[in-house]
Each structure stands twice: as structure tokens, then as C-alpha cells.
Enzyme design. Sequence first.
Site, PDB file in Angstrom:
ATOM      1  N   CYS A  99       0.796  -1.145  -0.142  1.00 66.65           N
ATOM      2  CA  CYS A  99      -0.005   0.089   0.031  1.00 66.65           C
ATOM      3  C   CYS A  99       0.913   1.223  -0.012  1.00 66.65           C
ATOM      4  N   CYS A 129      -1.586   1.674  -2.941  1.00 68.21           N
ATOM      5  CA  CYS A 129      -2.523   2.917  -2.893  1.00 68.21           C
ATOM      6  C   CYS A 129      -1.989   4.112  -2.949  1.00 68.21           C
ATOM      7  N   LYS A 133      -0.284   5.264  -6.203  1.00 73.26           N
ATOM      8  CA  LYS A 133      -1.290   5.338  -6.895  1.00 73.26           C
ATOM      9  C   LYS A 133      -2.185   6.658  -7.040  1.00 73.26           C
ATOM     10  N   GLY A 160      -4.207  -6.141 -19.093  1.00 73.09           N
ATOM     11  CA  GLY A 160      -4.871  -6.510 -17.716  1.00 73.09           C
ATOM     12  C   GLY A 160      -6.017  -5.256 -17.647  1.00 73.09           C
ATOM     13  N   TYR A 202      -8.322  -3.459 -11.478  1.00 78.31           N
ATOM     14  CA  TYR A 202      -8.150  -2.130 -10.795  1.00 78.31           C
ATOM     15  C   TYR A 202      -6.949  -1.746 -11.226  1.00 78.31           C
ATOM     16  N   VAL A 203      -5.819  -2.389 -11.334  1.00 77.31           N
ATOM     17  CA  VAL A 203      -4.413  -1.836 -11.520  1.00 77.31           C
ATOM     18  C   VAL A 203      -4.387  -1.390 -12.914  1.00 77.31           C
ATOM     19  N   GLY A 204      -5.035  -2.277 -13.860  1.00 76.92           N
ATOM     20  CA  GLY A 204      -4.694  -1.955 -15.157  1.00 76.92           C
ATOM     21  C   GLY A 204      -5.524  -0.696 -15.614  1.00 76.92           C
ATOM     22  N   GLU A 212      -6.442   1.757 -13.474  1.00 74.53           N
ATOM     23  CA  GLU A 212      -6.038   3.066 -12.876  1.00 74.53           C
ATOM     24  C   GLU A 212      -4.722   3.628 -13.406  1.00 74.53           C
ATOM     25  N   HIS A 232     -26.952  20.559  -0.953  1.00 77.27           N
ATOM     26  CA  HIS A 232     -27.183  20.990  -2.280  1.00 77.27           C
ATOM     27  C   HIS A 232     -25.920  22.200  -2.508  1.00 77.27           C
ATOM     28  N   GLU A 263     -25.762  14.355  -3.173  1.00 75.54           N
ATOM     29  CA  GLU A 263     -27.279  14.113  -3.043  1.00 75.54           C
ATOM     30  C   GLU A 263     -28.096  13.656  -3.958  1.00 75.54           C
TER      31      GLU A 263
HETATM   32  P1  FAD Z   1       1.740  -6.359   1.677  1.00 76.23           P
HETATM   33  O1  FAD Z   1       1.238  -4.852   2.002  1.00 76.23           O
HETATM   34  O2  FAD Z   1       1.854  -6.624   0.491  1.00 76.23           O
HETATM   35  O3  FAD Z   1       2.789  -6.499   2.864  1.00 76.23           O
HETATM   36  C1  FAD Z   1       3.319  -8.015   2.760  1.00 76.23           C
HETATM   37  C2  FAD Z   1       4.878  -7.652   3.259  1.00 76.23           C
HETATM   38  O4  FAD Z   1       5.525  -8.887   3.587  1.00 76.23           O
HETATM   39  C3  FAD Z   1       5.569  -6.982   1.875  1.00 76.23           C
HETATM   40  O5  FAD Z   1       6.517  -6.009   2.314  1.00 76.23           O
HETATM   41  C4  FAD Z   1       6.582  -8.285   1.618  1.00 76.23           C
HETATM   42  O6  FAD Z   1       7.755  -8.013   1.102  1.00 76.23           O
HETATM   43  C5  FAD Z   1       6.777  -8.959   3.023  1.00 76.23           C
HETATM   44  N1  FAD Z   1       7.103 -10.267   2.674  1.00 76.23           N
HETATM   45  C6  FAD Z   1       6.519 -11.340   1.917  1.00 76.23           C
HETATM   46  N2  FAD Z   1       7.467 -12.573   2.361  1.00 76.23           N
HETATM   47  C7  FAD Z   1       7.909 -12.540   3.401  1.00 76.23           C
HETATM   48  C8  FAD Z   1       8.616 -13.306   4.193  1.00 76.23           C
HETATM   49  N3  FAD Z   1       8.713 -14.409   4.165  1.00 76.23           N
HETATM   50  N4  FAD Z   1       9.252 -12.705   5.360  1.00 76.23           N
HETATM   51  C9  FAD Z   1       9.095 -11.498   5.683  1.00 76.23           C
HETATM   52  N5  FAD Z   1       8.406 -10.633   4.933  1.00 76.23           N
HETATM   53  C10 FAD Z   1       7.789 -10.885   3.926  1.00 76.23           C
HETATM   54  N6  FAD Z   1      -5.935  -1.159  -1.533  1.00 76.23           N
HETATM   55  C11 FAD Z   1      -6.888  -0.205  -1.195  1.00 76.23           C
HETATM   56  O7  FAD Z   1      -7.641  -0.426  -0.447  1.00 76.23           O
HETATM   57  N7  FAD Z   1      -7.100   0.897  -2.003  1.00 76.23           N
HETATM   58  C12 FAD Z   1      -6.261   1.177  -3.107  1.00 76.23           C
HETATM   59  O8  FAD Z   1      -6.307   2.303  -3.624  1.00 76.23           O
HETATM   60  C13 FAD Z   1      -5.301   0.027  -3.458  1.00 76.23           C
HETATM   61  N8  FAD Z   1      -4.428   0.501  -4.358  1.00 76.23           N
HETATM   62  C14 FAD Z   1      -3.523  -0.559  -4.931  1.00 76.23           C
HETATM   63  C15 FAD Z   1      -2.780  -0.204  -5.886  1.00 76.23           C
HETATM   64  C16 FAD Z   1      -1.900  -0.957  -6.317  1.00 76.23           C
HETATM   65  C17 FAD Z   1      -1.025  -0.771  -7.646  1.00 76.23           C
HETATM   66  C18 FAD Z   1      -1.733  -2.189  -5.901  1.00 76.23           C
HETATM   67  C19 FAD Z   1      -0.809  -3.412  -6.195  1.00 76.23           C
HETATM   68  C20 FAD Z   1      -2.511  -2.580  -4.556  1.00 76.23           C
HETATM   69  C21 FAD Z   1      -3.415  -1.645  -4.292  1.00 76.23           C
HETATM   70  N9  FAD Z   1      -4.150  -1.899  -3.236  1.00 76.23           N
HETATM   71  C22 FAD Z   1      -5.384  -0.920  -2.742  1.00 76.23           C
HETATM   72  C23 FAD Z   1      -4.398  -3.299  -2.316  1.00 76.23           C
HETATM   73  C24 FAD Z   1      -3.462  -3.022  -0.912  1.00 76.23           C
HETATM   74  O9  FAD Z   1      -2.378  -2.426  -1.380  1.00 76.23           O
HETATM   75  C25 FAD Z   1      -3.299  -4.433  -0.462  1.00 76.23           C
HETATM   76  O10 FAD Z   1      -4.444  -5.135  -0.304  1.00 76.23           O
HETATM   77  C26 FAD Z   1      -2.534  -4.217   0.852  1.00 76.23           C
HETATM   78  O11 FAD Z   1      -1.312  -3.699   0.682  1.00 76.23           O
HETATM   79  C27 FAD Z   1      -2.389  -5.866   1.356  1.00 76.23           C
HETATM   80  O12 FAD Z   1      -1.545  -5.802   2.480  1.00 76.23           O
HETATM   81  P2  FAD Z   1      -0.854  -6.926   3.193  1.00 76.23           P
HETATM   82  O13 FAD Z   1      -0.378  -6.288   4.532  1.00 76.23           O
HETATM   83  O14 FAD Z   1      -1.733  -8.306   3.356  1.00 76.23           O
HETATM   84  O15 FAD Z   1       0.342  -7.079   2.076  1.00 76.23           O
HETATM   85  P1  NDP Z   2      -7.071  -8.322 -11.026  1.00 72.40           P
HETATM   86  O1  NDP Z   2      -7.203  -9.900 -10.654  1.00 72.40           O
HETATM   87  O2  NDP Z   2      -8.382  -7.317 -10.558  1.00 72.40           O
HETATM   88  O3  NDP Z   2      -7.382  -8.131 -12.631  1.00 72.40           O
HETATM   89  C1  NDP Z   2      -6.369  -9.112 -13.339  1.00 72.40           C
HETATM   90  C2  NDP Z   2      -6.578  -8.668 -14.862  1.00 72.40           C
HETATM   91  O4  NDP Z   2      -5.623  -9.118 -15.539  1.00 72.40           O
HETATM   92  C3  NDP Z   2      -7.980  -9.282 -15.381  1.00 72.40           C
HETATM   93  O5  NDP Z   2      -8.629  -8.123 -16.204  1.00 72.40           O
HETATM   94  C4  NDP Z   2      -7.754 -10.445 -16.350  1.00 72.40           C
HETATM   95  O6  NDP Z   2      -8.520 -10.830 -17.238  1.00 72.40           O
HETATM   96  C5  NDP Z   2      -6.266 -10.001 -16.777  1.00 72.40           C
HETATM   97  N1  NDP Z   2      -5.472 -11.210 -16.589  1.00 72.40           N
HETATM   98  C6  NDP Z   2      -5.167 -12.128 -16.223  1.00 72.40           C
HETATM   99  N2  NDP Z   2      -4.289 -13.094 -16.498  1.00 72.40           N
HETATM  100  C7  NDP Z   2      -4.090 -12.449 -17.644  1.00 72.40           C
HETATM  101  C8  NDP Z   2      -3.178 -13.044 -18.924  1.00 72.40           C
HETATM  102  N3  NDP Z   2      -2.217 -14.074 -18.673  1.00 72.40           N
HETATM  103  N4  NDP Z   2      -2.971 -12.514 -19.991  1.00 72.40           N
HETATM  104  C9  NDP Z   2      -3.965 -11.277 -20.067  1.00 72.40           C
HETATM  105  N5  NDP Z   2      -4.699 -10.606 -18.994  1.00 72.40           N
HETATM  106  C10 NDP Z   2      -4.761 -11.564 -18.054  1.00 72.40           C
HETATM  107  O7  NDP Z   2      -5.628  -7.881 -10.489  1.00 72.40           O
HETATM  108  P2  NDP Z   2      -5.291  -6.631 -10.323  1.00 72.40           P
HETATM  109  O8  NDP Z   2      -3.694  -6.838 -10.554  1.00 72.40           O
HETATM  110  O9  NDP Z   2      -5.748  -5.310 -11.211  1.00 72.40           O
HETATM  111  O10 NDP Z   2      -5.585  -6.241  -8.889  1.00 72.40           O
HETATM  112  C11 NDP Z   2      -5.036  -7.009  -7.629  1.00 72.40           C
HETATM  113  C12 NDP Z   2      -6.073  -6.602  -6.331  1.00 72.40           C
HETATM  114  O11 NDP Z   2      -5.369  -5.490  -6.116  1.00 72.40           O
HETATM  115  C13 NDP Z   2      -7.295  -6.362  -6.773  1.00 72.40           C
HETATM  116  O12 NDP Z   2      -8.067  -7.389  -6.712  1.00 72.40           O
HETATM  117  C14 NDP Z   2      -7.770  -5.402  -5.511  1.00 72.40           C
HETATM  118  O13 NDP Z   2      -8.200  -5.758  -4.539  1.00 72.40           O
HETATM  119  C15 NDP Z   2      -6.442  -4.727  -5.238  1.00 72.40           C
HETATM  120  N6  NDP Z   2      -6.360  -3.371  -5.777  1.00 72.40           N
HETATM  121  C16 NDP Z   2      -7.074  -2.521  -5.517  1.00 72.40           C
HETATM  122  C17 NDP Z   2      -7.195  -0.969  -5.726  1.00 72.40           C
HETATM  123  C18 NDP Z   2      -8.334  -0.164  -5.227  1.00 72.40           C
HETATM  124  O14 NDP Z   2      -8.890  -0.337  -4.193  1.00 72.40           O
HETATM  125  N7  NDP Z   2      -8.271   1.085  -5.784  1.00 72.40           N
HETATM  126  C19 NDP Z   2      -6.331  -0.668  -6.953  1.00 72.40           C
HETATM  127  C20 NDP Z   2      -5.450  -1.658  -7.393  1.00 72.40           C
HETATM  128  C21 NDP Z   2      -5.311  -2.905  -6.774  1.00 72.40           C
HETATM  129  P3  NDP Z   2      -9.763 -11.801 -16.787  1.00 72.40           P
HETATM  130  O15 NDP Z   2     -10.925 -11.211 -16.361  1.00 72.40           O
HETATM  131  O16 NDP Z   2     -10.147 -12.603 -18.205  1.00 72.40           O
HETATM  132  O17 NDP Z   2      -9.342 -13.134 -15.916  1.00 72.40           O
END
Ligand code: FAD
Ligand code: NDP
Length: 518
Positions: free
Chosen positions: A79, A84, A87, A221, A224-226, A228, A491, A496
Site C-alpha cells: 500500500c 494505494c 497510485k 489486464g 483495478y491496477v490496469g 487505474e 445542495h 445528494e
Molecule cells: P503487503 O502490503 O503486500 O505486505 C506484505 C509484506 O510482507 C511485504 O512487504 C512483503 O515484501 C513482505 N514479505 C513477503 N514474504 C515475506 C517473508 N517470508 N518474510 C518477511 N516478509 C515478507 N487497496 C486499497 O484499499 N485501496 C487502493 O487504492 C489500493 N490501491 C492499490 C494499488 C496497487 C497498484 C496495488 C498493487 C494494490 C492496491 N491496493 C489498494 C491493495 C493493497 O495495497 C493491499 O490490499 C494491501 O497492501 C495488502 O496488505 P498486506 O499487509 O496483506 O500485504
Molecule cells: P485483478 O485480478 O483485479 O485483474 C487482473 C486482470 O488481468 C483481469 O482483467 C484479468 O482478465 C487479466 N489477466 C489475468 N491473466 C491474464 C493473462 N495471462 N493475460 C492477459 N490478461 C490477464 O488484478 P489487479 O492486479 O488489477 O488487482 C489486484 C488486486 O489489488 C485487486 O483485486 C484489488 O483488490 C487490489 N487493488 C485495489 C485497488 C483499489 O482499491 N483502488 C487498486 C489496485 C489494486 P480476466 O478478467 O479475463 O481474468
Amino acid sequence: MSLLKVLRATDLIRSHSALRWCRHTGSFPRYDYDLVVLGGGSAGLACAKEAVDCGARVLCFDYVKPTPVGTKWGIGGTCVNVGCIPKKLMHQASLLGEAVHEAVAYGWNVDDRNLRPDWRKLVRSVQNHIKSVNWVTRVDLRDKKVEYVNSMGAFVDSHTIMYYPKPGQEGDRRQVTAKYVVVAVGGRPRYPDIPGAMELGITSDDIFSYEREPGRTLVVGAGYVGLECACFLKGLGYDPTVMVRSIVLRGFDRQMSELLAAMMSERGVSFLNTTVPSSVERQSDGRLLVRYLNTTTQTVGSDVFDTVLWAIGRRGLIDDLNLGAAGVKTLNDKIVVDASEATNVPHIFAVGDIIHGRPELTPVAILSGRLLARRLFAGSTQRMDYADVATTVFTPLEYSCVGMSEESAIELHGADNIEVFHGYYKPTEFFIPQKSVRHCYLKAVAEMAGDQRILGLHYIGPVAGEVIQGFAAALKSGLTVKTLLNTVGIHPTTAEEFTRLSITKRSGRDPTPASCCS
Ligand code: FAD
Ligand code: NDP
């Protein structure tokens, strides 16, 4: 040399921790720690800090393996470092570009004709902010007396974790024991199994610190990620194309998802629908040649990009945990837990993105980690409620929702038992800059009977996350259509519009408003 001096760093940590415990309880602890947390992201840190507040002795491991192109970052997890936060900052940067054009329409004397962002400056600002958060996080851990080791942890047995204090120096192996272990290792982006993917493509782990301008970018993809990433790149003046394998935003309300894709197209994001990549090659001019297959027409194609960004989902980081030694069950690359986040091994738990079948969102990770610590160390019985978690897709018109999609509601209750209230609306502030209102739309999915309990709320428009957050609390408290329509709006706001939802889909009436104030 005194005995203390010859003790290694972690032995010191452990003996201090044990001594504190002895003084506190009058007995020597059976384990080095009450809790070892694997992963210092949103879930792990929340759990570790709460556990210490509840009086537990806690050690937290966090380690980030660099990406294939060498990107790495500090404590705090996805995050803060590559999710997050960066982003949202890039989203804001892209919205500001749009705002400058609007300002001109509002009478500001700004020359917006050659407006261009400075990508490197933006990246630097974003990274500086992240580094300050990393620093604050470390200070916070120290102040709260959470012991932190910057290393990977792996199971030796179900109560024992091993690690190398200096990753890479495999001779110096240490181990600690814990009464409870919480696995909070999160996930990392997947790469497709095609030639050139890892060597030539990047992911969301790289884009926020990418030193060169992304230029023409293929985003593979449509989750969400794609979406955004494509949108903030477009807003910053680049030229993104989204490659969609099947549908955009699988799992979300279909009508809303398609409206969002239409909004993106209107703003100049290109889509390659029902298409999958087959290879990436670097051309002699340094640009990337991507070959692909359209799975509907079965035709092959190719195009040239400056950057290829894989956004095809995330895999759980279970490979380095040696879960077999602890006997923990997994499914695909995630950990299976019950309603109290316990794995099949009763003293081992998992929270956050690593859990199978739960929303991958930061607030979910944080709250579940915190509640788990309270149950383990403060006698609480409160469990995490994963239902009706609100979420937002941060595109230029954002899409936010809470509760069920129209399809899920119909599937669960039957079409005859569901009423959908909907409407387009015109944000007042869009008029002067003549911004398109074509995709400003909202709907409430409700039960047909009685006061019509609301099952889902969906909104596309400005600051959608801010709008839906409050309604999410109302929905969790049993919000009905009757209450919603009896609520006096503020308003002129866009929120609203939820209090003015009088048209049902079933009625067939035109949901387009004639004016803003009637
Ligand atoms: P992480 O935050 O991934 O933390 C896990 C940590 O453990 C990492 O630092 C990892 O390196 C470490 N680790 C892994 N293996 C080991 C090990 N064996 N020993 C020690 N350390 C280890 N969520 C939202 O709510 N709003 C958003 O706007 C949003 N935007 C996002 C945008 C992007 C591009 C992405 C990729 C995700 C986004 N998310 C968003 C999702 C959110 O970031 C995750 O749900 C959240 O960070 C998950 O937290 P976590 O603690 O489970 O894992
Ligand atoms: P998602 O699983 O949401 O989306 C993956 C996308 O990649 C889908 O469109 C999927 O298509 C496509 N895909 C999967 N495999 C392939 C392949 N081999 N070739 C081409 N396309 C493929 O993953 P994200 O990485 O976007 O997000 C991961 C999670 O992170 C989310 O579920 C969300 O919880 C969290 N996140 C939250 C955000 C927020 O809160 N704003 C922002 C970003 C991430 P298909 O539908 O066909 O499977």
C-alpha cells in the site's frame, strides 16, 4: 569480554524481551515471543502494533525481494510503497492536469496550451513522500516496542521461524520461537508466461519509481491496477492502450464497468478487446514490439510501445515460507483460513492479501490484523466482517461501490424481488468547462418488498470514494430506499443525487435529468 557483548543482535533482542517478560510475570517464557508476524505491510504492522498494545512480546519480519528490473523499497508493504499511496498521488497529479484546463474556463489566466507534466519530478516527489512514510513507520515500531527484523522469515516447524539477518549470507542462520505466528506476506504482481515478459515488461511494483517517461504504454489486464494505471498515464499526457483478455473489471457490476470503460475511451484510452499477448521483443530503436492474438477473431497482430506494464493480477507470496514444515494448508498461492483467520494449524493465522477468497484491500488488511491481535491477546471475540466492503476504482471519473452488483442481487434473490433505482446526473461544476456528463451515473440495488432494504450502491463521478464511504456505513446499518429518499440532500453536491433516486429501471422512464435543481 562480557557475556552480553558476545551475544548476537537477535539473542540480545530475545533476552531483553524475555527479561521484560520475566519481570512482568515472574516466570520464564516458553517461547521467545508471544507473536511472530511474517510481513510488515498493512496487515502485519496493524496486527503487530495492536498485539504490543495488548501487552504481547512481538517480533515482525519484513523483507522485499527486488523486482526483475531491480526495484526495491522499504517497510510498510504494498500500500505505502507500490500501491494505494503512490497510485493516489499519481491519480491526483493527473486530475490536476485536467483541473488546469478547467481553471482557464473559469477565468483563470493560465496558458494551458503546452501543458506537460515533469515525470521525473513527479516520481521524485512521490518517492520522497514514500521514504518519509517508511521512516515514520520505523520510528513508530521503535516507539511501540515492536521488534523488527528486515529479513525473510520461514517456518522450521509450527512454532519456529528461521531467517538470515543479512539476506544473501546464508551461513548466518538464526531462529526464534513464538506461541502464535501470523502470516501477512501479501502478494506481488504476476508475469505472463511469454517470451520477453520479465526482462522487458514492468509492473505496478516499478511504475511509481520509473525513471524514464513511460511514453506509449501497453497496459495488459483490465482489473483495478490496469484501469487505474492507464488512466493516470493518460491524464499525464501519455498514450496508454489497455489489453483486455475477457471483460473489464471482472466481479464488479457489469453496467457500471462498461460505463467506466466507455468513459475511458471517450478520454482517449485505447482498448484491445479479447486479446492476449504472445511475445515482447526489443527492437533496434529500443522500443518494444508486442505480438498478440485476438481470441474472438483468432487473428494475430502486433504494435510497438515504449513501455509494457503487466497488470494481470497478483500471486500470494507463499513460496519462501516453507509452509510444509508447519503443516499449513494452501489453495493455489493463498492460505486457507476460517472465520477467525486461523489456518488448519490452530496457533498459525493469516491476514491481508495472502488469505484465500477475501478482498485484497488495505482497510480489510488493517482491520482484520487489528481484530486478530485483540482476540489473541485481549480476550476479544470480535471477528472481521468481510461483507459489504466499499471500494473505489481511481479513474478520472471514479467508480465506487458498496454491497451487491445488480447481477449478484438478481442471482441471489431473483429478478422479481429486486428493484433498481438509477439516474444520470450533472455535476454543477462540470457546466462551465463543459465537461462530459455522459458517464455520471448512479444506482441503488434494493429489495422489492417492504421498505426496500438497499443491497448495493454504485456511483460513477467525481470523488466517488468520498461519496460512498458514508453511504457504506448507512448500508451496513440497514439503509432502506425509504430512508434514503427521506434524507435531505446537501445542495449542490453530487452525493445528494442518492437522495433523489426516484426512477426505477423497471419503469422504463428516462433517467436523464432535465436540470440540476428540480
Ligand atoms: P503487503 O502490503 O503486500 O505486505 C506484505 C509484506 O510482507 C511485504 O512487504 C512483503 O515484501 C513482505 N514479505 C513477503 N514474504 C515475506 C517473508 N517470508 N518474510 C518477511 N516478509 C515478507 N487497496 C486499497 O484499499 N485501496 C487502493 O487504492 C489500493 N490501491 C492499490 C494499488 C496497487 C497498484 C496495488 C498493487 C494494490 C492496491 N491496493 C489498494 C491493495 C493493497 O495495497 C493491499 O490490499 C494491501 O497492501 C495488502 O496488505 P498486506 O499487509 O496483506 O500485504
Ligand atoms: P485483478 O485480478 O483485479 O485483474 C487482473 C486482470 O488481468 C483481469 O482483467 C484479468 O482478465 C487479466 N489477466 C489475468 N491473466 C491474464 C493473462 N495471462 N493475460 C492477459 N490478461 C490477464 O488484478 P489487479 O492486479 O488489477 O488487482 C489486484 C488486486 O489489488 C485487486 O483485486 C484489488 O483488490 C487490489 N487493488 C485495489 C485497488 C483499489 O482499491 N483502488 C487498486 C489496485 C489494486 P480476466 O478478467 O479475463 O481474468
